[in-house]
Scaffold this active site. Structure first.
Site, short mmCIF file in Angstrom:
data_model
loop_
_atom_site.label_atom_id
_atom_site.label_comp_id
_atom_site.label_asym_id
_atom_site.label_seq_id
_atom_site.Cartn_x
_atom_site.Cartn_y
_atom_site.Cartn_z
N LYS A 86 80.34 11.27 -2.69
CA LYS A 86 79.57 10.33 -1.88
C LYS A 86 78.52 9.63 -2.78
O LYS A 86 77.50 10.22 -3.14
CB LYS A 86 78.84 11.09 -0.74
CG LYS A 86 78.05 10.19 0.18
CD LYS A 86 76.58 10.26 -0.19
CE LYS A 86 75.70 9.31 0.55
NZ LYS A 86 75.75 7.92 0.12
N GLY B 167 68.96 12.85 -7.26
CA GLY B 167 68.23 11.91 -6.41
C GLY B 167 66.80 12.37 -6.21
O GLY B 167 66.22 13.04 -7.08
N SER B 168 66.25 12.05 -5.04
CA SER B 168 64.84 12.33 -4.79
C SER B 168 64.60 13.81 -4.49
O SER B 168 65.49 14.51 -4.02
CB SER B 168 64.35 11.49 -3.61
OG SER B 168 65.05 11.89 -2.44
N GLY C 190 66.78 16.31 -2.07
CA GLY C 190 67.29 17.48 -2.79
C GLY C 190 66.90 18.77 -2.09
O GLY C 190 67.73 19.68 -1.92
N GLU D 173 69.31 17.72 -9.44
CA GLU D 173 68.54 17.06 -10.49
C GLU D 173 67.70 16.01 -9.80
O GLU D 173 68.23 15.12 -9.15
CB GLU D 173 69.46 16.42 -11.54
CG GLU D 173 70.18 17.41 -12.42
CD GLU D 173 69.26 18.38 -13.14
OE1 GLU D 173 68.08 18.03 -13.40
OE2 GLU D 173 69.70 19.50 -13.43
N CYS E 90 65.19 9.03 -14.17
CA CYS E 90 64.38 10.23 -13.93
C CYS E 90 63.71 10.70 -15.21
O CYS E 90 62.74 11.43 -15.17
CB CYS E 90 65.24 11.33 -13.32
SG CYS E 90 66.65 11.74 -14.33
N GLU F 212 56.30 10.34 -8.63
CA GLU F 212 57.30 9.54 -9.35
C GLU F 212 57.33 8.14 -8.75
O GLU F 212 57.49 7.98 -7.54
CB GLU F 212 58.68 10.20 -9.21
CG GLU F 212 59.74 9.44 -9.97
CD GLU F 212 61.10 10.12 -9.95
OE1 GLU F 212 61.58 10.46 -8.85
OE2 GLU F 212 61.68 10.32 -11.03
N1 LIG Z 1 66.41 11.82 -10.35
C1 LIG Z 1 66.94 10.64 -10.26
O1 LIG Z 1 67.72 10.28 -11.11
C2 LIG Z 1 66.68 9.79 -9.10
C3 LIG Z 1 65.49 9.85 -8.43
N2 LIG Z 1 65.27 9.05 -7.38
C4 LIG Z 1 63.95 9.10 -6.73
O2 LIG Z 1 64.15 9.01 -5.35
C5 LIG Z 1 63.43 7.90 -4.78
C6 LIG Z 1 64.21 7.35 -3.61
O3 LIG Z 1 65.48 6.88 -4.04
P1 LIG Z 1 66.73 7.05 -3.09
O4 LIG Z 1 67.87 6.28 -3.58
O5 LIG Z 1 66.30 6.76 -1.70
O6 LIG Z 1 67.06 8.60 -3.32
P2 LIG Z 1 67.81 9.59 -2.35
O7 LIG Z 1 67.48 10.97 -2.77
O8 LIG Z 1 67.58 9.19 -0.96
O9 LIG Z 1 69.35 9.26 -2.68
C7 LIG Z 1 70.17 9.99 -3.55
C8 LIG Z 1 71.53 10.25 -2.89
O10 LIG Z 1 71.34 11.13 -1.78
C9 LIG Z 1 71.88 10.53 -0.58
N3 LIG Z 1 71.12 10.99 0.58
C10 LIG Z 1 70.11 10.37 1.23
N4 LIG Z 1 69.70 11.11 2.29
C11 LIG Z 1 70.48 12.21 2.31
C12 LIG Z 1 70.55 13.36 3.17
N5 LIG Z 1 69.74 13.51 4.20
N6 LIG Z 1 71.46 14.31 2.88
C13 LIG Z 1 72.29 14.20 1.83
N7 LIG Z 1 72.29 13.13 1.01
C14 LIG Z 1 71.39 12.15 1.23
C15 LIG Z 1 71.75 9.05 -0.86
O11 LIG Z 1 72.58 8.30 -0.01
P3 LIG Z 1 72.26 6.74 0.35
O12 LIG Z 1 71.22 6.28 -0.57
O13 LIG Z 1 73.53 6.07 0.12
O14 LIG Z 1 71.84 6.71 1.77
C16 LIG Z 1 72.18 9.00 -2.32
O15 LIG Z 1 73.58 9.08 -2.43
C17 LIG Z 1 63.28 6.96 -5.96
O16 LIG Z 1 62.21 6.12 -5.78
C18 LIG Z 1 63.09 7.92 -7.09
O17 LIG Z 1 61.74 8.34 -7.12
C19 LIG Z 1 66.23 8.19 -6.94
C20 LIG Z 1 67.42 8.07 -7.56
C21 LIG Z 1 67.72 8.86 -8.73
O1 LIG Z 2 68.00 9.27 -19.51
C1 LIG Z 2 69.21 9.31 -19.24
O2 LIG Z 2 70.06 8.91 -20.04
C2 LIG Z 2 69.70 9.89 -17.95
C3 LIG Z 2 68.64 9.89 -16.93
C4 LIG Z 2 69.08 10.40 -15.62
O3 LIG Z 2 69.86 11.30 -15.52
C5 LIG Z 2 68.54 9.82 -14.39
O4 LIG Z 2 67.69 8.96 -14.45
O5 LIG Z 2 69.00 10.21 -13.31
#
Ligand SMILES: NC(=O)C1=CN([C@@H]2O[C@H](COP(=O)(O)OP(=O)(O)OC[C@H]3O[C@@H](n4cnc5c(N)ncnc54)[C@H](OP(=O)(O)O)[C@@H]3O)[C@@H](O)[C@H]2O)C=CC1
Ligand SMILES: O=C(O)CCC(=O)C(=O)O
Length: 519
Positions: free
Chosen positions: A211, A264-265, A269, A286, A320, A421
């Site tokens: 997904k 993700g966030s 997570g 992560e 991240c 963040e």
């Molecule tokens: N560590 C990293 O690499 C990342 C960190 N972030 C952080 O997260 C913040 C928000 O970004 P965002 O894209 O909204 O991150 P999210 O954590 O919301 O999204 C990451 C993934 O999780 C999915 N998701 C959302 N809600 C749920 C749920 N309840 N259960 C299971 N899966 C879910 C999203 O789906 P969908 O979005 O399609 O609804 C997406 O595929 C950013 O501003 C940043 O601070 C974001 C992205 C990457």
């Molecule tokens: O720095 C990178 O190459 C990877 C970073 C990463 O995994 C992320 O932002 O989610």
């Protein structure tokens, strides 16, 4: 099976050509907007491209130009997740019985297909989430390399022989797949992150329900097309697009999904972790970072400035591992700041498809609003804005989600911009008197993903390696930058304390058995 097309020319010509044919094949489903035909991408379940049970689709927009629709994707339901899980369960029995090298062969083939489509998929990535085309190409190449690395992993050891206290017995460990793995990914690395999760999952014998983030679901569909074209057996990788709160949640709660890997966030997570624990599933998270760079007075200043800009602002700060807090020793603070500002003023900001553009837009309107609200908080809480801080709306940029690179100083450790963040091109400069002070402030955060230091002094490097609370420690290099063959993950709230990539991936994607054999 690939419903859309069978040959892969590169770039825009290819894209338009493909539009014509898909129209023929898919009963006029394509939607015409402003004279340009747009592809509708389907879910991929049991080796078939199929519509969601909801009948709903959603446009994926270009954050550099909201009039540009990259494609339409399925807005699926939990019912679609059930179908994907069933397909993955059915495929599991035969897939796990294949030898590791045989599974690896499929990955080698997928790598070749992805490599052939590198330019076209990179362009889609840039149009879908805004990073510059050279960065996107680099990322697709990284995806190719990851596939090849894990293809080779199919031939490597999965256990060890351990001397038993019984001299007539053989004792050893071996590993088996978890079963069905749910892969939930973000939009910031729409090729590399899915591949660094899917490739090890399948090479170790699992099957997958994938997904992707909605923002980059077209790019995700194209990755799955590569697996499809590589001839991966039906059901080994399944794609379901749609809202995280629906599809991601259904994956987290599904009783037949045995492992969930998520990037993700922190907010999302943690909810996934709770759901996984409640039903005894394995999980791997992560999440965020608040990554520091420390610049000491003996640092090579040019290098430190370059690395701070690259680590903090590349990909519009949406990594991240991005640098967000910059601790600079007082004696060099002013010259560091001066050089940093001089360089930042020269950065070209615009559509990532344009040659010479260094920084693209934020990936979505939501992300732009988040970044602007953090900038506003920084100002309200008393930090000094020394550069940027504004949305860019001049000319063509009015159509996109552009924000200036932004530099704050006089940032105290309790301010929101020093703690949360931001995921945008925002740097906080903080003056320190010593390495000890820098370390203490750098560690004063719930996160612990990556960190870097600039110094020529070996003693200080070693102190930093020992005392910094981060999973990725970098000396005289930017905080971002992950190598696929090395373990990647954070300390504290940046991860679930597990590691991804390299050989470390085997720990999550398999279960270990200890075997005792007596004749
Ligand atoms: N560590 C990293 O690499 C990342 C960190 N972030 C952080 O997260 C913040 C928000 O970004 P965002 O894209 O909204 O991150 P999210 O954590 O919301 O999204 C990451 C993934 O999780 C999915 N998701 C959302 N809600 C749920 C749920 N309840 N259960 C299971 N899966 C879910 C999203 O789906 P969908 O979005 O399609 O609804 C997406 O595929 C950013 O501003 C940043 O601070 C974001 C992205 C990457
Ligand atoms: O720095 C990178 O190459 C990877 C970073 C990463 O995994 C992320 O932002 O989610």
């Amino acid at each position: 099976m690939n419903l859309y097309f069978s040959d892969h020319d590169q770039g825009q010509t290819f894209f338009q050509d493909r539009m014509q044919r898909s129209r023929e094949w898919k009963g006029g489903e394509d939607i015409i907007k402003m004279g340009t035909e747009k592809q509708t991408y389907l879910n991929y379940i049991n080796g078939e491209w199929i519509h969601s049970s909801t009948g709903k689709i959603k446009a994926s927009l270009n954050p550099a130009d909201i009039d540009d629709i990259v494609g339409y994707v399925q807005e699926s339901s939990a019912e679609d997740v059930n179908a994907a899980v069933e397909a993955a369960r059915r495929a599991q029995a035969a897939w796990r019985k294949l030898s590791g090298p045989k599974r690896g062969e499929y990955l080698f083939r997928a790598a070749d297909v992805l490599e052939k489509r590198l330019d076209e998929i990179a362009e889609t990535m840039t149009r879908e989430m805004g990073k510059t085309l050279p960065e996107a190409k680099g990322e697709v190449q990284r995806g190719v390399n990851i596939l090849r690395y894990y293809a080779g992993e199919g031939m490597r050891s999965i256990g060890e022989v351990i001397p038993s206290t019984d001299s007539e017995a053989l004792m050893f460990t071996t590993r088996v797949p978890l079963g069905v793995v749910g892969v939930i990914t973000p939009w910031n690395f729409p090729v590399a992150i899915p591949i660094w999760k899917i490739a090890p999952a399948i090479v170790y014998g699992n099957t997958v329900v994938f997904k992707p983030a909605q923002e980059t679901a077209v790019t995700a569909a194209k990755i799955v097309e590569c697996f499809d074209e590589a001839g991966l057996p039906a059901g080994v990788v399944n794609l379901v697009t749609g809202k995280g709160s629906v599809i991601g949640n259904a994956i987290a709660e599904h009783p037949h999904i045995h492992g969930i890997t998520f990037t993700g966030s922190n907010e999302v997570g943690k909810t996934i972790a709770q759901k996984a624990v409640a039903r005894g599933a394995k999980y791997q998270l992560e999440m965020g970072g608040k990554n520091p760079v420390i610049v000491l007075e003996d640092a090579d200043l040019d290098r430190a400035v370059e690395a701070t800009i690259s680590g903090g602002l590349r990909s519009t700060g949406q990594k991240c591992t991005a640098t967000s807090r910059v601790f600079v020793q007082s004696s060099i603070y002013e010259s560091f700041k001066e050089q940093l500002l001089a360089k930042i003023k020269q950065l070209k900001i615009g559509d990532g498809l344009e040659e010479g553009v260094w920084m693209g837009p934020c990936a979505s309107q939501k992300q732009l609003e988040t970044v602007l609200s953090y900038i506003q908080k920084g100002i309200e809480e008393g930090a000094t804005l020394v550069y940027g801080g504004q949305r860019l709306t001049d000319g063509e940029r009015a159509k996109g989600f552009y924000v200036q690179p932004t530099i704050f100083e006089n940032v105290s450790p309790d301010m929101t911009i020093a703690r949360e963040e931001i995921f945008g091109p925002v740097l906080a400069l903080i003056k320190v008197d010593s390495l000890e002070e820098a370390l203490s402030l750098a560690n004063d955060t719930p996160f612990g993903l990556s960190a870097s230091i600039f110094t020529q002094n070996i003693g200080k490097m070693l102190a930093f390696i020992q005392d910094i609370e981060a999973g990725l420690v970098r000396i005289n290099e930017e905080s971002a930058g992950v190598e696929l063959q090395a373990p990647f993950g954070g300390m504290k709230q940046s991860s679930s304390h597990s590691r991804e990539q390299g050989r470390a991936a085997i720990e999550f994607f398999t279960a270990m058995k200890t075997v005792f054999v007596k004749g």
